[in-house]
Design a protein around this motif. Structure first.
Motif, PDB file in Angstrom:
ATOM      1  N   LYS A  51       0.845  -1.192   0.000  1.00 33.96           N
ATOM      2  CA  LYS A  51       0.000   0.000   0.000  1.00 33.96           C
ATOM      3  C   LYS A  51       0.884   1.247   0.000  1.00 33.96           C
ATOM      4  CE  LYS A  51      -3.577  -2.407   2.681  1.00 33.96           C
ATOM      5  NZ  LYS A  51      -4.293  -2.463   3.986  1.00 33.96           N
ATOM      6  N   PRO A  52       0.296   2.442  -0.176  1.00 38.51           N
ATOM      7  CA  PRO A  52       1.126   3.654  -0.227  1.00 38.51           C
ATOM      8  C   PRO A  52       2.035   3.846   0.980  1.00 38.51           C
ATOM      9  CG  PRO A  52      -1.070   4.148  -1.017  1.00 38.51           C
ATOM     10  CD  PRO A  52      -1.120   2.746  -0.501  1.00 38.51           C
ATOM     11  N   ASP A  53       1.611   3.369   2.168  1.00 42.82           N
ATOM     12  CA  ASP A  53       2.436   3.569   3.366  1.00 42.82           C
ATOM     13  C   ASP A  53       3.216   2.309   3.744  1.00 42.82           C
ATOM     14  OD1 ASP A  53       0.280   2.020   4.140  1.00 42.82           O
ATOM     15  OD2 ASP A  53      -0.037   3.068   6.049  1.00 42.82           O
ATOM     16  N   GLU A  54       3.490   1.441   2.749  1.00 42.90           N
ATOM     17  CA  GLU A  54       4.201   0.196   3.004  1.00 42.90           C
ATOM     18  C   GLU A  54       5.334   0.014   2.002  1.00 42.90           C
ATOM     19  OE1 GLU A  54       0.403  -2.502   4.584  1.00 42.90           O
ATOM     20  OE2 GLU A  54       1.077  -2.666   2.502  1.00 42.90           O
TER      21      GLU A  54
ATOM     22  N   GLY B 280       5.902   1.785  -1.530  1.00 40.68           N
ATOM     23  CA  GLY B 280       4.687   2.579  -1.674  1.00 40.68           C
ATOM     24  C   GLY B 280       5.009   4.052  -1.865  1.00 40.68           C
ATOM     25  N   ASP B 281       4.079   4.776  -2.453  1.00 39.83           N
ATOM     26  CA  ASP B 281       4.322   6.183  -2.801  1.00 39.83           C
ATOM     27  C   ASP B 281       4.631   7.061  -1.585  1.00 39.83           C
ATOM     28  OD1 ASP B 281       3.914   5.604  -5.449  1.00 39.83           O
ATOM     29  OD2 ASP B 281       1.800   6.196  -5.450  1.00 39.83           O
ATOM     30  N   ASP B 282       4.127   6.684  -0.405  1.00 47.04           N
ATOM     31  CA  ASP B 282       4.328   7.521   0.773  1.00 47.04           C
ATOM     32  C   ASP B 282       5.595   7.177   1.558  1.00 47.04           C
ATOM     33  OD1 ASP B 282       1.939   8.692   0.124  1.00 47.04           O
ATOM     34  OD2 ASP B 282       0.757   7.558   1.597  1.00 47.04           O
TER      35      ASP B 282
ATOM     36  N   LYS C  77       9.350   7.333   1.601  1.00 51.43           N
ATOM     37  CA  LYS C  77      10.461   7.997   0.927  1.00 51.43           C
ATOM     38  C   LYS C  77      11.805   7.729   1.595  1.00 51.43           C
ATOM     39  CE  LYS C  77       7.417  10.173  -1.672  1.00 51.43           C
ATOM     40  NZ  LYS C  77       7.212   9.783  -3.086  1.00 51.43           N
TER      41      LYS C  77
ATOM     42  N   LYS D 214       5.031   1.854   7.537  1.00 48.52           N
ATOM     43  CA  LYS D 214       5.905   2.969   7.915  1.00 48.52           C
ATOM     44  C   LYS D 214       6.179   3.021   9.408  1.00 48.52           C
ATOM     45  CE  LYS D 214       5.507   7.073   6.188  1.00 48.52           C
ATOM     46  NZ  LYS D 214       4.965   8.368   5.709  1.00 48.52           N
TER      47      LYS D 214
END
Length: 358
Positions: free
Chosen positions: A25-28, A71-73, A75, A136
């Motif tokens: 997912k975005p936060d993974e 995921g996109d979130d 970084k 995250k």
């Protein structure tokens, strides 16, 4: 969607299954395991010393692997280092909330949202699986290029555990004498840390010849075999090394209640006794409060690890991994299918460090 092996533990034992792992997912992020260390707590879990789970779980909390997807979130790692696919990371799979009283006071193991061990049946960050999905909230640290993953996992969670314990010690005078009780990964990690603080002597009390040899290689100046000595003989030996004042720091890393009384009695004036190994069950020991007061002694407990401790552990592996040959501390490697055998070997004290791999 990769298909990977996973270890599932229940009241009936360990099973090795296969499972589809979806994209993160975005936060993974998704990591493929390189190696996961066997911790003493894994031995306790399988032996039943830790309450059996009501549901099937995944476990393994000493892991190093390669990032497959991000995921996109996501970084950067927990210390702000940028991440990309292909990076190697070292991680702890639990997900504390980060905001409760326990988390903000560095007692994350008591966080009610810890989510550990992970429930089987859905993606999770457990180390005993081929593909791990990290949220995250997990602690994950990028391993610098050129650093051996095995050097990082050689101590497993023992090194960050020891780092946190050392941080709780008061000022360590130059040329302090150390005594370390225990020759497992925590004790060996403490040997290395004591070496780095410019102490005068490091005496390790242990029971396995190969681990005592490893302690010497890491910087111990003296080693004592429990099997070949009595408590009185060990005390005489320690005081011969340290002089009449006794050691300034004694570290319990043995995980046995009998070590407490022996270690406490060794302490010299102004000494500090750091407890790292007695974390499960109950232990009752006689303590002389008059001696604590009159000798200005400190008894320090330390349970839990902060993200900065994982970061420091990776730095130590990066700086000292080659010259101290930390990868060679990993003496036993098992495929994931032989996880039960790996845990059994650790319980018998056979490896210095054992890991599993996919």
């Amino acid at each position: 969607m990769p298909i990977g092996k996973i270890a599932v533990f229940s009241q009936s034992g360990i099973q090795i299954l296969t499972e589809h792992t979806p994209s993160p997912k975005p936060d993974e992020l998704l990591a493929r395991l390189i190696a996961a260390g066997i911790c003493g707590s894994d031995v306790h879990r399988v032996a039943g010393d830790i309450a059996s789970p009501a549901d099937r779980i995944c476990f393994g909390h000493e892991a190093v692997g390669t990032i497959e997807e991000i995921g996109d979130d996501v970084k950067e790692d927990r210390m702000g280092n940028p991440l990309r696919v292909g990076d190697i990371i070292y991680w702890c799979p639990s997900t504390p909330c980060g905001t409760c009283r326990e988390c903000t006071s560095s007692n994350v193991l008591h966080c009610r949202a810890l989510n550990w061990p992970a429930r089987a049946g859905s993606p999770n960050a457990a180390g005993f699986r081929e593909y791990a999905t990290l949220n995250k909230k997990c602690t994950f640290i990028r391993v610098p290029e050129g650093t051996s993953p095995l050097a990082v996992v050689a101590f497993g969670c023992a090194m960050p555990t020891a780092i946190r314990g050392f941080a709780k010690l008061a000022f360590i005078a130059e040329k302090t004498d150390f005594v370390i009780q225990g020759d497992g990964p925590v004790g060996l990690a403490c040997v290395l840390l004591a070496r780095l603080v410019n102490c005068r002597s490091i005496t390790v009390i242990g029971d396995k010849t190969h681990r005592l040899h490893a302690a010497k290689a890491l910087g111990a100046t003296n080693v004592i075999s429990i099997s070949n000595t009595t408590v009185c003989e060990r005390a005489t030996f320690v005081h011969k090394i340290t002089g009449s004042q006794g050691p300034g720091v004694v570290i319990e890393a043995a995980g046995t209640a009998a070590a407490f009384s022996e270690g406490f009695d060794l302490l010299g004036m102004g000494g500090q006794y750091l407890i790292l190994g007695l974390y499960s069950g109950k232990a009752a020991c006689a303590v002389d409060p008059v001696r604590i007061n009159n000798y200005n002694l400190q008894i320090i407990g330390s349970l839990g690890i902060d993200p900065v401790d994982y970061d420091e552990a990776v730095k130590i592996a990066s700086i000292h991994g080659n010259d101290l040959k930390l990868s060679e501390l990993v003496t036993h490697k098992f495929p994931l299918e032989r996880l039960g055998e790996a845990i059994k070997s650790v319980g018998e004290g056979i490896p210095i460090k054992a890991v599993v791999y996919p």
